[in-house]
Motif scaffolding. Structure first.
Motif, mmCIF file in Angstrom:
data_model
loop_
_atom_site.group_PDB
_atom_site.id
_atom_site.type_symbol
_atom_site.label_atom_id
_atom_site.label_comp_id
_atom_site.label_asym_id
_atom_site.label_seq_id
_atom_site.Cartn_x
_atom_site.Cartn_y
_atom_site.Cartn_z
ATOM 1 N N GLY A 1 0.815 -1.211 0.000
ATOM 2 C CA GLY A 1 0.000 0.000 0.000
ATOM 3 C C GLY A 1 0.847 1.259 0.000
ATOM 4 O O GLY A 1 1.887 1.333 0.663
ATOM 5 N N ILE A 2 0.398 2.262 -0.758
ATOM 6 C CA ILE A 2 1.058 3.563 -0.808
ATOM 7 C C ILE A 2 -0.002 4.637 -0.603
ATOM 8 O O ILE A 2 -1.063 4.596 -1.223
ATOM 9 N N GLN A 3 0.290 5.588 0.287
ATOM 10 C CA GLN A 3 -0.609 6.709 0.518
ATOM 11 C C GLN A 3 0.171 8.015 0.396
ATOM 12 O O GLN A 3 1.315 8.104 0.851
ATOM 13 N N ALA A 4 -0.441 9.023 -0.202
ATOM 14 C CA ALA A 4 0.192 10.330 -0.337
ATOM 15 C C ALA A 4 -0.868 11.402 -0.145
ATOM 16 O O ALA A 4 -1.983 11.284 -0.653
ATOM 17 N N GLY A 5 -0.519 12.453 0.611
ATOM 18 C CA GLY A 5 -1.490 13.510 0.865
ATOM 19 C C GLY A 5 -0.873 14.671 1.622
ATOM 20 O O GLY A 5 0.328 14.931 1.540
ATOM 21 N N ILE A 6 -1.722 15.356 2.391
ATOM 22 C CA ILE A 6 -1.344 16.561 3.132
ATOM 23 C C ILE A 6 -1.635 16.347 4.607
ATOM 24 O O ILE A 6 -2.646 15.739 4.975
ATOM 25 N N SER A 7 -0.742 16.868 5.468
ATOM 26 C CA SER A 7 -0.953 16.760 6.913
ATOM 27 C C SER A 7 -0.892 18.134 7.566
ATOM 28 O O SER A 7 -0.304 19.076 7.017
ATOM 29 N N TYR A 8 -1.488 18.211 8.752
ATOM 30 C CA TYR A 8 -1.405 19.416 9.582
ATOM 31 C C TYR A 8 -0.762 19.025 10.909
ATOM 32 O O TYR A 8 -1.306 18.198 11.650
ATOM 33 N N ASN A 9 0.408 19.579 11.197
ATOM 34 C CA ASN A 9 1.114 19.302 12.436
ATOM 35 C C ASN A 9 0.888 20.445 13.417
ATOM 36 O O ASN A 9 1.088 21.612 13.073
ATOM 37 N N THR A 10 0.511 20.108 14.641
ATOM 38 C CA THR A 10 0.088 21.124 15.601
ATOM 39 C C THR A 10 1.242 21.877 16.245
ATOM 40 O O THR A 10 1.049 22.986 16.736
ATOM 41 N N LYS A 11 2.464 21.298 16.263
ATOM 42 C CA LYS A 11 3.569 21.933 16.991
ATOM 43 C C LYS A 11 4.839 21.996 16.141
ATOM 44 O O LYS A 11 5.820 21.291 16.408
ATOM 45 N N PRO A 12 4.873 22.830 15.114
ATOM 46 C CA PRO A 12 6.121 22.987 14.359
ATOM 47 C C PRO A 12 7.117 23.844 15.135
ATOM 48 O O PRO A 12 6.805 24.376 16.218
ATOM 49 N N PHE A 13 8.293 23.987 14.564
ATOM 50 C CA PHE A 13 9.291 24.873 15.164
ATOM 51 C C PHE A 13 8.727 26.283 15.283
ATOM 52 O O PHE A 13 8.062 26.790 14.376
ATOM 53 N N ASP A 14 9.026 26.925 16.402
ATOM 54 C CA ASP A 14 8.639 28.317 16.613
ATOM 55 C C ASP A 14 9.741 28.986 17.421
ATOM 56 O O ASP A 14 10.118 28.490 18.485
ATOM 57 N N LYS A 15 10.279 30.083 16.917
ATOM 58 C CA LYS A 15 11.431 30.710 17.561
ATOM 59 C C LYS A 15 11.108 31.263 18.945
ATOM 60 O O LYS A 15 12.027 31.492 19.752
ATOM 61 N N ASP A 16 9.812 31.473 19.238
ATOM 62 C CA ASP A 16 9.421 32.008 20.536
ATOM 63 C C ASP A 16 8.903 30.935 21.486
ATOM 64 O O ASP A 16 9.158 31.011 22.693
ATOM 65 N N LEU B 1 12.758 19.204 13.700
ATOM 66 C CA LEU B 1 12.373 18.320 12.606
ATOM 67 C C LEU B 1 11.423 18.964 11.609
ATOM 68 O O LEU B 1 11.565 18.777 10.405
ATOM 69 N N ILE B 2 10.444 19.732 12.090
ATOM 70 C CA ILE B 2 9.383 20.274 11.238
ATOM 71 C C ILE B 2 9.261 21.778 11.467
ATOM 72 O O ILE B 2 9.148 22.230 12.609
ATOM 73 N N GLY B 3 9.256 22.553 10.365
ATOM 74 C CA GLY B 3 9.171 24.000 10.483
ATOM 75 C C GLY B 3 7.846 24.588 10.071
ATOM 76 O O GLY B 3 7.643 25.798 10.152
#
Length: 363
Positions: free
Chosen positions: A122-137, A144-146
């Motif tokens: 199986g192969i899946q491809a799409g879009i994700s929403y990550n709740t805690k990306p890098f934040d300088k503050d 890992l994720i910006g």
């Protein structure tokens, strides 16, 4: 009056033929499933001691259909399964990585199938929403994720058991990847290695496979020209963002209805090198941002979709480039006979440089 009557007969015959065709072509076999997954973060950059990786888990809802060969490519690929999935992931690290929600298209290539057992890749491809990306503050430890919005990719083997029942078991192993393609930094990506188990329900009866003779396209040579655009953040997180343009043209030689190989030329303008020149107090001109390369290309044809893999070699390289070679993976979709849509990722081996969105002309 006679002409009107003849027209009426033709319309009636067309409606009758349509009705007979609708009765002959049965609906596809459809399934839904719920799955639970769990497994560690693949710490390919060896920074787990800094981020305290936990044991992420996920829940997914999936819907898919069993193709039956009514389209040529379906029989060529052994009647794959197609569908959609909605995913929830908890990284088991609320303060740094948070959670992720993803939607993806599914294709499952069936390698073995009988009444009891089915094995697929199986192969899946799409879009994700990550709740805690890098934040300088507020979140400087996420290296890992910006970006909140990322590309989502999942692939792996899967088995289905007791398929002679309407409710059956499903399980397998997946490699999962989240990345924003260097549009925002940092972009090391989050990789998961997870086992999954679940239950599936057949919501419509199975249908027989169509067997028919297809007329093969006699065209052996094919060419295309694609203009693409993208953007990338350079230097460091929260740095300047630069607009990318690429021009790609070349040819393919068709080997089989599924495979083609060829070569091409790339002209790429990447002004993110301006950051390098300014930081090192060096002079530059617009030509310093342009590179020229030759590529070898392979295409895997799946109906109107072609998966592309390219290996390129620079004829003119940027001063701040990584090496003498580059790589490109992606897909081309044939909108019309001549117009293509392009989505691809230019990389240096496993490191993303930028994502390309483009249109092209095929002849």
């Amino acid at each position: 009056m006679k002409n009107l009557f003849s027209l009426f007969i033709l319309i009636f015959a067309a409606l009758e033929l349509t009705a007979q065709t609708a009765d002959t072509i049965k609906p596809l076999e459809k399934f839904v499933s719920i799955q639970y997954s769990r497994g560690p973060v693949f710490d390919h950059r060896k920074i787990g001691s800094l981020m305290n990786f936990g044991m992420p888990y996920g829940i997914s809802l999936q819907y898919w259909m069993q193709t039956d060969g009514r389209k040529q490519w379906e029989s060529q690929y052994g009647y794959p399964q197609l569908g959609f999935a909605a995913h929830y992931f908890n990284y088991d690290n609320k303060e740094i990585l948070g959670q992720a929600f993803a939607g993806a298209a599914i294709v499952k290539f069936v390698l073995h199938q009988d009444r009891i057992f089915l094995f697929n890749i199986g192969i899946q491809a799409g879009i994700s929403y990550n709740t805690k990306p890098f934040d300088k503050d507020n979140n400087i430890y996420n290296q890992l994720i910006g970006s909140h919005v990322n590309f989502f990719l999942q692939a792996g083997p899967e088995i289905e058991l007791f398929r002679n029942k309407n409710v059956f078991l499903i399980g397998g192993f997946n490699f999962i990847h989240f990345s924003d393609g260097a549009t925002k930094l940092p972009n090391l990506g989050i990789n998961l290695m997870q086992w999954h188990v679940g239950a599936s329900y057949r919501i419509s009866p199975s249908t027989p496979h169509y067997t028919r003779s297809w007329i093969q396209d006699a065209k052996k040579w094919q060419g295309n020209t694609i203009i693409s655009f993208g953007w990338r953040e350079a230097g460091q997180p929260c740095g300047p963002t630069y607009f990318i343009t690429t021009f790609n043209t070349g040819f393919y030689r068709t080997l089989t209805p599924k495979n083609k190989v060829g070569a091409g030329i790339d002209i790429m303008r990447d002004p993110s090198d301006k950051y390098y020149y300014v930081r090192n107090e060096k002079e530059y001109s617009n030509s310093d941002f342009t590179s020229l390369g030759l590529n070898l290309r392979y295409g895997l044809v799946i109906g109107k979709l072609t998966t592309i893999i390219q290996l390129g070699f620079y004829l003119k390289e940027r001063e701040n480039g990584d090496g003498t070679s580059y790589h490109r993976i992606g897909v081309n979709y044939q909108i019309t006979r001549h117009i293509l849509a392009n989505l691809s990722l230019k990389t240096f081996y496993a490191r993303a440089e930028y994502i390309e969105f483009g249109v092209g002309w095929q002849w």
